[in-house]
Design an enzyme around this catalytic site. Structure first.
Site, mmCIF file in Angstrom:
data_model
loop_
_atom_site.group_PDB
_atom_site.id
_atom_site.type_symbol
_atom_site.label_atom_id
_atom_site.label_comp_id
_atom_site.label_asym_id
_atom_site.label_seq_id
_atom_site.Cartn_x
_atom_site.Cartn_y
_atom_site.Cartn_z
ATOM 1 N N GLU A 1 14.004 7.116 71.154
ATOM 2 C CA GLU A 1 13.345 6.344 72.209
ATOM 3 C C GLU A 1 12.075 7.111 72.585
ATOM 4 O O GLU A 1 12.096 8.006 73.416
ATOM 5 C CB GLU A 1 14.258 6.195 73.438
ATOM 6 C CG GLU A 1 13.685 5.224 74.463
ATOM 7 C CD GLU A 1 13.841 5.678 75.910
ATOM 8 O OE1 GLU A 1 13.596 4.855 76.797
ATOM 9 O OE2 GLU A 1 14.168 6.846 76.165
ATOM 10 N N LYS B 1 40.008 24.287 87.563
ATOM 11 C CA LYS B 1 38.665 24.628 88.062
ATOM 12 C C LYS B 1 38.327 26.023 87.573
ATOM 13 O O LYS B 1 39.216 26.875 87.418
ATOM 14 C CB LYS B 1 38.633 24.623 89.598
ATOM 15 C CG LYS B 1 38.232 23.274 90.222
ATOM 16 C CD LYS B 1 36.735 23.175 90.377
ATOM 17 C CE LYS B 1 36.218 21.781 90.624
ATOM 18 N NZ LYS B 1 36.649 21.069 91.772
ATOM 19 N N ASN C 1 23.652 34.811 61.697
ATOM 20 C CA ASN C 1 24.372 35.268 62.891
ATOM 21 C C ASN C 1 25.665 34.519 63.171
ATOM 22 O O ASN C 1 26.544 35.029 63.869
ATOM 23 C CB ASN C 1 23.464 35.162 64.125
ATOM 24 C CG ASN C 1 22.261 36.067 64.021
ATOM 25 O OD1 ASN C 1 22.400 37.280 63.878
ATOM 26 N ND2 ASN C 1 21.069 35.494 64.063
ATOM 27 N N TRP D 1 46.576 27.070 92.585
ATOM 28 C CA TRP D 1 45.196 27.208 93.058
ATOM 29 C C TRP D 1 44.881 28.605 93.608
ATOM 30 O O TRP D 1 44.034 28.756 94.476
ATOM 31 C CB TRP D 1 44.852 26.112 94.076
ATOM 32 C CG TRP D 1 44.867 24.768 93.419
ATOM 33 C CD1 TRP D 1 45.892 23.876 93.399
ATOM 34 C CD2 TRP D 1 43.827 24.200 92.617
ATOM 35 N NE1 TRP D 1 45.570 22.770 92.648
ATOM 36 C CE2 TRP D 1 44.300 22.933 92.151
ATOM 37 C CE3 TRP D 1 42.555 24.616 92.235
ATOM 38 C CZ2 TRP D 1 43.546 22.106 91.336
ATOM 39 C CZ3 TRP D 1 41.799 23.776 91.432
ATOM 40 C CH2 TRP D 1 42.295 22.540 90.984
ATOM 41 N N GLU E 1 22.492 29.823 73.184
ATOM 42 C CA GLU E 1 23.719 29.174 73.652
ATOM 43 C C GLU E 1 23.488 27.718 74.053
ATOM 44 O O GLU E 1 24.394 26.898 73.974
ATOM 45 C CB GLU E 1 24.355 29.962 74.798
ATOM 46 C CG GLU E 1 24.901 31.322 74.378
ATOM 47 C CD GLU E 1 25.931 31.235 73.242
ATOM 48 O OE1 GLU E 1 26.711 30.260 73.199
ATOM 49 O OE2 GLU E 1 25.950 32.150 72.390
ATOM 50 N N ASP F 1 17.954 9.351 73.912
ATOM 51 C CA ASP F 1 17.221 8.902 75.090
ATOM 52 C C ASP F 1 16.125 9.902 75.469
ATOM 53 O O ASP F 1 16.282 11.108 75.282
ATOM 54 C CB ASP F 1 18.202 8.762 76.264
ATOM 55 C CG ASP F 1 17.481 8.373 77.546
ATOM 56 O OD1 ASP F 1 16.953 7.249 77.595
ATOM 57 O OD2 ASP F 1 17.410 9.197 78.474
#
Length: 659
Positions: free
Chosen positions: A369, A100, A20, A65, A290, A314
Site C-alpha cells: 500500500e 502478566k 550470527n 499473582w 531484535e 499497510d
C-alpha cells in the site's frame, strides 16, 4: 544512490543473520523460544527481550499473582526463566489462565506488561485493558486442505470479519466462515484480504493500531476458529491474505508494545523519530537486531500458524520515507524517491520480509500500500527492487471521486480516465480498484452514495419507477467498476458490500456516535432481496468476475486502447482477445459506430451492462453478430460496426478464435 546501497545492505544483513543466527530460517522462528512455552517435561520455558529492564518476573493465576516469585535471569541481553514441572506432572499454567510480566524499570518503577509474543489476549466485561491468556488447547485445529495455487489474475474481496453481519454487533469468525465465504465464492472472487485480524485494543482503529502482533483478534472468536476460516477458504480455492501492519504500533503500554521495558526505545526509535505525528503511534527501529527478529518472526507466524497465503502491507509510504509522506504531493519525479528522505533501514526490512515470504512459500503474494509510486518497489529483489508482487493503484479511486464530485457527466475527460487507469510502471503489477474501505469510511462516501445519495433510501425498490438519479447511478456504477477491472491493473480489489452498492458509510462504535454499531455492519440481505435493485449490481459484479476467470484479462498484457473520443464519450480497447467498449455519454446512443480491432472475424456480445438482469434497458440483441473486416480505423488494421447505447459497457468476443 539508495537502490545500490540498500541492495548492498540487504545482502549484508542476510549474511550477518547467517553468521550470527544460522540463517533467516532460524532467525524468523523467534516465536518458538520467546514468550511462554510448555516443555515436553511439563515445565515452562520463558524468554523476553527487555534491554531497559532492571528485573523481569512472571506472574498470574498459576502463582496467585505473586509479582516477584518467578524472576527471569539475564543472559546475553535476553531474560530467561525455566519453571520445573509440578511433582504430580499437572500443567503448570493451564490453558485459559491469565498471565502478566512484571518489569522493574531502571528507575525502580514496577510495570505490568503483556508479552510482545502473546498468542491470545482478550478483554473481559467493561475492562479497559486486555488480559494475556495462556493459549494451549488440548486439541488445536488441524488443517485439512492444501493451499490453492497462486491465481493468475487476483480478484480480491477486502473483508472485515467484525462488520460482516447485518446485526448491530461484532460478527464472528464462525459467522464469516459459514455465511460470507460462500457469498465471496459465488461472486467469483479468488482471494480475500482480511483486515483487522492482528489484535487491536481500539475497535474503531479499523485494525490499524496494533497492540498484540502475534494474537489473532479475540473479539471475533478463538485462534482455532480463524484457522478454520482460512482452511475453509482454501477448500473453496480462495487465497487468503492478511492485512499486516508493520508500519507503526499502538501507543498503548499496558496492553501494547510501547514502553515495554520502561524505556521508549525498546522496539521503537527514541525521540521524535519514534512517533508518527498524524497517527499518534510508535514507529519501529527497523535497524535493531531484535526488532528485525520480532517482525520477521511475526511474518512467519501468520504464514505457518494460520496458513495465510501472503500479505497486504499497510502504510508502506510511511515506512519508505523519513517524512512518512506527510504533506508530500508525489509528482513522479525521481528526486522524490531517491535521496536522504528515504528510510534505508525500513526499505532493507521490506526487502528482508519479501525475501522471507517468497523463500518460505514461493506461491505467496505480497502487496504494497504505497501512495508515492516508489520505482522498483514491485521489482524482484535480485534486480535491486523491493520484492513486492503488486502495489495498490491508489490514484484510481481518487480519480472516480474527483469526477463524481467536481464534473458534470458531459465534461468527463475520456483521455484523462484512460491515462489514470493505464499510468503504471512497466513490469510492476498493480491492483486496481474503484473504491476500497478508505472510501467507505465516515467522512467520505462510497461510489454508490456519490451517485445516488438520499434516493437509495426511497427509490431502490423495483416496484417504484426508475428515477433519473437511480438510473444514472446503477449504469455508471457498473461501467466504473468494469473499466477499472479491465484496464486498471493486473489484479482487482473490492471492499465487502460495495459490489452491490452498499448504502451509507462505515463508522465504528465510538464516543462520537454513542458507541453505535448501526454503521459497523454489512447488509448483505439487500442484495438477496428480489424486490430491490441492489441485486442488479450484485449480478453484474458476479458475471464480470466469472468472465475474467474464463478469459483472463488481468493476466494478459496491458490493453491496447484504440479510442478515447472526447465528444462522443467513447472508450474502446482490446485485452485478452476481448473488445471492450464504453459509452459514457449521458444521452447519446450511436448506431453503426465504427470500432477498431486487431483481428478480423465474427464477434458476439459476452457481457452487456444494459441487460435486464443488471438493471439495464435491454436495448441490445445478444444474438446479433458483428463482423470485423480489414478496414483500418484508429490505427487498427480491422474494424466493425456496432450499436452502442448511452451509458453502456459492452464486451465482445471474437468467436472465430479458440475459447
Amino acid at each position: 544512490e539508495n537502490p545500490a546501497y540498500v541492495y548492498k545492505r540487504f545482502n549484508q544483513t542476510l549474511t550477518d543473520i547467517g553468521e550470527n543466527e544460522g540463517g533467516i530460517d532460524r532467525f524468523s522462528r523467534g516465536y518458538e523460544s520467546f514468550g511462554v512455552h510448555r516443555c515436553a517435561d511439563g515445565g515452562l520455558y520463558c524468554k523476553e527481550w527487555a534491554p531497559g529492564a532492571e528485573g523481569v518476573f512472571l506472574t498470574g493465576d498459576f502463582n496467585d499473582w505473586n509479582p516477584f516469585s518467578y524472576p527471569y535471569k539475564l543472559d546475553f541481553g535476553k531474560w530467561e526463566l525455566y519453571i520445573p514441572p509440578k511433582q504430580n506432572r499437572s500443567v503448570l499454567v493451564p490453558h485459559g489462565s491469565k498471565l502478566k510480566l512484571v518489569i522493574r524499570s531502571k528507575s525502580g518503577e514496577i510495570l505490568y506488561r503483556i508479552s510482545p509474543w502473546a498468542k491470545y489476549v482478550t478483554r473481559e466485561g467493561s475492562n479497559v485493558n486486555y488480559d494475556w491468556i495462556q493459549w494451549d488447547p488440548e486439541y488445536s485445529y488441524k488443517f485439512k486442505h492444501s493451499k490453492p495455487k497462486k491465481p493468475k489474475g487476483l480478484r480480491i474481496y477486502e473483508s472485515h470479519v467484525g462488520i460482516s453481519s447485518y446485526e448491530g454487533k461484532i460478527a464472528s469468525y464462525k459467522h464469516f466462515t459459514c455465511n460470507v465465504l460462500p457469498r465471496i465464492k459465488d461472486l467469483g472472487y479468488n482471494c480475500i484480504q482480511l483486515m483487522a485480524i492482528m489484535e487491536h485494543a481500539y475497535y474503531a482503529s479499523f485494525g490499524y493500531q496494533i497492540t498484540s502482533f502475534f494474537a489473532a483478534s479475540s473479539r471475533y472468536g478463538t485462534p482455532e476458529e480463524l484457522k478454520e476460516l482460512v482452511d475453509t477458504a482454501h477448500s473453496m480455492g480462495i487465497t487468503v491474505l492478511l492485512d499486516v501492519v508493520h508500519s507503526h504500533a499502538s501507543k498503548n503500554s499496558e496492553d501494547g508494545l510501547n514502553m515495554f521495558d520502561g524505556t521508549e526505545s525498546c522496539y521503537f526509535h527514541y525521540g521524535p523519530r519514534g512517533t508518527h505525528l498524524l497517527w499518534d503511534s510508535r514507529l519501529f527501529a527497523y535497524a535493531s537486531w531484535e526488532v528485525l527478529r520480532f517482525l520477521l518472526s511475526n511474518i512467519r507466524w501468520w504464514l505457518e500458524e494460520y496458513g495465510f497465503d501472503g500479505f497486504r502491507f499497510d502504510g508502506v509510504t510511511s515506512m519508505l520515507y523519513h517524512h512518512h509522506g506527510i504533506g508530500e504531493n508525489f509528482s513522479g519525479d525521481y528526486h522524490e524517491y531517491f535521496g536522504l528522505q528515504v528510510d534505508e533501514d525500513a526499505l532493507t526490512y521490506i526487502m528482508l520480509a519479501n525475501h522471507l515470504v517468497h523463500t518460505l512459500y514461493p506461491d505467496s503474494i505480497t502487496i504494497a500500500e504505497d501512495v508515492s509510486g516508489m520505482p522498483a518497489l514491485c521489482s524482484p529483489i535480485s534486480q535491486g527492487g523491493g520484492g513486492f508482487d503488486y502495489r495498490l493503484a491508489m490514484a484510481i479511486p481518487d480519480k472516480w471521486i474527483q469526477l463524481l464530485k467536481e464534473y458534470k457527466d458531459e465534461d468527463w475527460n475520456m483521455g484523462n480516465i484512460v491515462y489514470t487507469l493505464t499510468n503504471r510502471r512497466y513490469l510492476e503489477k498493480c491492483i486496481a480498484y474503484a473504491e476500497s474501505h478508505d472510501q467507505a469510511l465516515v467522512g467520505d462516501k462510497t461510489l454508490a452514495f456519490w451517485l445516488m445519495d438520499a434516493e437509495m433510501y426511497t427509490n431502490m425498490s423495483v416496484l417504484t419507477p426508475f428515477t433519473p438519479v437511480i438510473d444514472r447511478g446503477i449504469q455508471l456504477h457498473k461501467m466504473i467498476r468494469l473499466i477499472t477491472h479491465a484496464l486498471g491493473g493486473e489484479g482487482y480489489l473490492n471492499f465487502m458490500g460495495n459490489e452491490f452498492g452498499h448504502p451509507e458509510w462505515l463508522d465504528f462504535p465510538r464516543k462520537g456516535n454513542n458507541e453505535s454499531y448501526h454503521y459497523a455492519r454489512r447488509q448483505f440481505h439487500l442484495a438477496d432481496d428480489d424486490l430491490l435493485r441492489y441485486k442488479f449490481l450484485n449480478n453484474f459484479d458476479r458475471d464480470m468476475n466469472k468472465l475474467e476467470e474464463r478469459c483472463g484479462w488481468l493476466s494478459a498484457p496491458q490493453a491496447h486502447v484504440s479510442e478515447k473520443h472526447e465528444d462522443n464519450k467513447i472508450i474502446a480497447f482490446e485485452r485478452a482477445s476481448l473488445l471492450f467498449i464504453f459509452n459514457f455519454h449521458p444521452s447519446k446512443s450511436y448506431t453503426d459506430y465504427r470500432v477498431g480491432t486487431t483481428l478480423p472475424g465474427k464477434y458476439k456480445i459476452v457481457l452487456d451492462s444494459d441487460a435486464a438482469e443488471y438493471g439495464g434497458h435491454k436495448r441490445l440483441d445478444h444474438n446479433t453478430e458483428f463482423f470485423s473486416e480489414p478496414f483500418e480505423h484508429n490505427n487498427c488494421p480491422c474494424s466493425l460496426l456496432v450499436y452502442i447505447p448511452n451509458r453502456v459497457a459492452l464486451i465482445l468476443r471474437n468467436v472465430d478464435l479458440p475459447n
